[in-house]
Design an enzyme around this catalytic site. Sequence first.
Site, PDB file in Angstrom:
ATOM      1  N   GLY A 177      46.774  37.990  44.321  1.00 19.66           N
ATOM      2  CA  GLY A 177      47.057  39.287  43.696  1.00 19.66           C
ATOM      3  C   GLY A 177      45.779  39.965  43.259  1.00 19.66           C
ATOM      4  O   GLY A 177      44.714  39.331  43.205  1.00 19.66           O
ATOM      5  N   LYS A 229      39.888  31.318  35.382  1.00 17.87           N
ATOM      6  CA  LYS A 229      38.628  31.833  35.919  1.00 17.87           C
ATOM      7  C   LYS A 229      37.489  31.034  35.293  1.00 17.87           C
ATOM      8  O   LYS A 229      37.541  30.691  34.104  1.00 17.87           O
ATOM      9  CB  LYS A 229      38.477  33.315  35.558  1.00 17.87           C
ATOM     10  CG  LYS A 229      39.545  34.204  36.188  1.00 17.87           C
ATOM     11  CD  LYS A 229      39.305  34.414  37.666  1.00 17.87           C
ATOM     12  CE  LYS A 229      40.300  35.420  38.234  1.00 17.87           C
ATOM     13  NZ  LYS A 229      40.060  35.656  39.668  1.00 17.87           N
ATOM     14  N   SER A 262      47.270  33.669  36.707  1.00 15.58           N
ATOM     15  CA  SER A 262      45.810  33.658  36.731  1.00 15.58           C
ATOM     16  C   SER A 262      45.299  34.135  35.371  1.00 15.58           C
ATOM     17  O   SER A 262      45.619  35.244  34.946  1.00 15.58           O
ATOM     18  CB  SER A 262      45.328  34.592  37.849  1.00 15.58           C
ATOM     19  OG  SER A 262      43.945  34.825  37.751  1.00 15.58           O
ATOM     20  N   GLU A 307      38.818  27.913  43.974  1.00 16.94           N
ATOM     21  CA  GLU A 307      38.889  29.152  44.755  1.00 16.94           C
ATOM     22  C   GLU A 307      37.530  29.844  44.758  1.00 16.94           C
ATOM     23  O   GLU A 307      36.922  30.047  43.702  1.00 16.94           O
ATOM     24  CB  GLU A 307      39.961  30.061  44.128  1.00 16.94           C
ATOM     25  CG  GLU A 307      40.189  31.374  44.860  1.00 16.94           C
ATOM     26  CD  GLU A 307      41.345  32.176  44.240  1.00 16.94           C
ATOM     27  OE1 GLU A 307      42.175  31.590  43.504  1.00 16.94           O
ATOM     28  OE2 GLU A 307      41.398  33.395  44.481  1.00 16.94           O
ATOM     29  N   ASP A 310      39.141  29.489  39.657  1.00 19.11           N
ATOM     30  CA  ASP A 310      38.662  30.554  40.549  1.00 19.11           C
ATOM     31  C   ASP A 310      37.304  31.013  40.040  1.00 19.11           C
ATOM     32  O   ASP A 310      37.187  31.503  38.909  1.00 19.11           O
ATOM     33  CB  ASP A 310      39.661  31.729  40.548  1.00 19.11           C
ATOM     34  CG  ASP A 310      39.294  32.821  41.562  1.00 19.11           C
ATOM     35  OD1 ASP A 310      38.231  32.702  42.222  1.00 19.11           O
ATOM     36  OD2 ASP A 310      40.073  33.789  41.694  1.00 19.11           O
TER      37      ASP A 310
END
Length: 369
Positions: A290, A163, A135, A213, A188
């Site tokens: 996570g 992100k 990520s 996400e 995300d």
Amino acid sequence: MKVERVDLIVVRMSLVSPFETSNTRHSELEKLILKVYTPDGTAYSECVAGSLPLYSPETIGTSKDILRNNILPLLKGKDIRGPDEYLKVVAPIKGHPMAKAAMENALWILQAIKDGESLAMKIGGEKKSIASGVSIGIQEHTEELIEMIDSYLDKGYQRIKIKIKPENDIRVLEEVRKHFPHISLMVDANNAYSLLDIAILKVMDNYDLLMIEQPLAYDDLVDHATLGTQVKTPICLDESIASPSSARSAIALNACQIINIKQGRVGGLLEAKKVYDIAVRFNKGIWCGGMLETGIGRAVNLAFASLQDFNYPSDISASARYWERDIIDTEFMLNTDGTIDVPTGPGLGVEINEKILNRFVLGRETILL
Ligand code: OSB
Ligand code: MG
């Protein structure tokens, strides 16, 4: 298991590089670590709450408060047979899944040590290694992001998650896809959008994303369901799934195709297994999320991710991706096939380095039961 004493230890640790999401940016993070003492032994566990209520309503402060004033008093003088009984004992306390999970994790670990089993074995995990994704936070310059993706792909990560936030979405995706047309890529948004942004969210369909996400608000299942009728990219929920019952609601409403399960977010491993079972029963995609955990929490995630039916790569990356110095000595390495091995030793199966941990301590509170 009789819990006799719990130390609530707050540490501050430095990330290898700053991590930015649609709502935070950190180069250091505070973490709440528990040291739980029983006559049979001690165990460390980690609470996934952050210092500010920007991911969920819980914080390190609320978790300490609920542990000290509500959870631990309920355990006083009791011989808790295991996580099942623990959940029944703390059931009257509404909410606070992260605080509950921290204590629940310790009980699982203690039980596993007692039985001479790894945590993975204890919860029924079968995979010897898990598929690993990485990520990546929002970068100021897209060139930096491209370089980071390149280096993570080189290491072998099976999928890349970036992100995003408004103003930092389509333009970034355009660049990333230009450089990496065929990689397994997802985004995300950490709640950064609303249904008013539907036009932008539809454009994301052009980038062959594995999933998007948590595009919308953390407590808004209905809008996610509406969004799902408007976009082709599969919707994955993270923040919105706070318990097995919210997982059932999300599925009943058809609010998602995929669930990012974080055991800390849903109240511990037992609750997380319930979310997992529900998702499997309804054929939803699942992977283990996570929270930039220390090695303690990541070892728990690895154990959880070893359950057979996880079907997407998890947000469990190699140790090198996280801390300048972790508080465990065991290093999680990425295998060349983009997997990470699940610890096999008793309990967590990792070595906690108390000397290093003590170096990072901001505060310690001892609670005698
Ligand atoms: O939204 O999944 C998230 C980290 C902290 C809080 C929330 C999230 C994340 C991550 C990183 O995306 C996952 C990890 O590698 O630990
Ligand atoms: Mg997320």
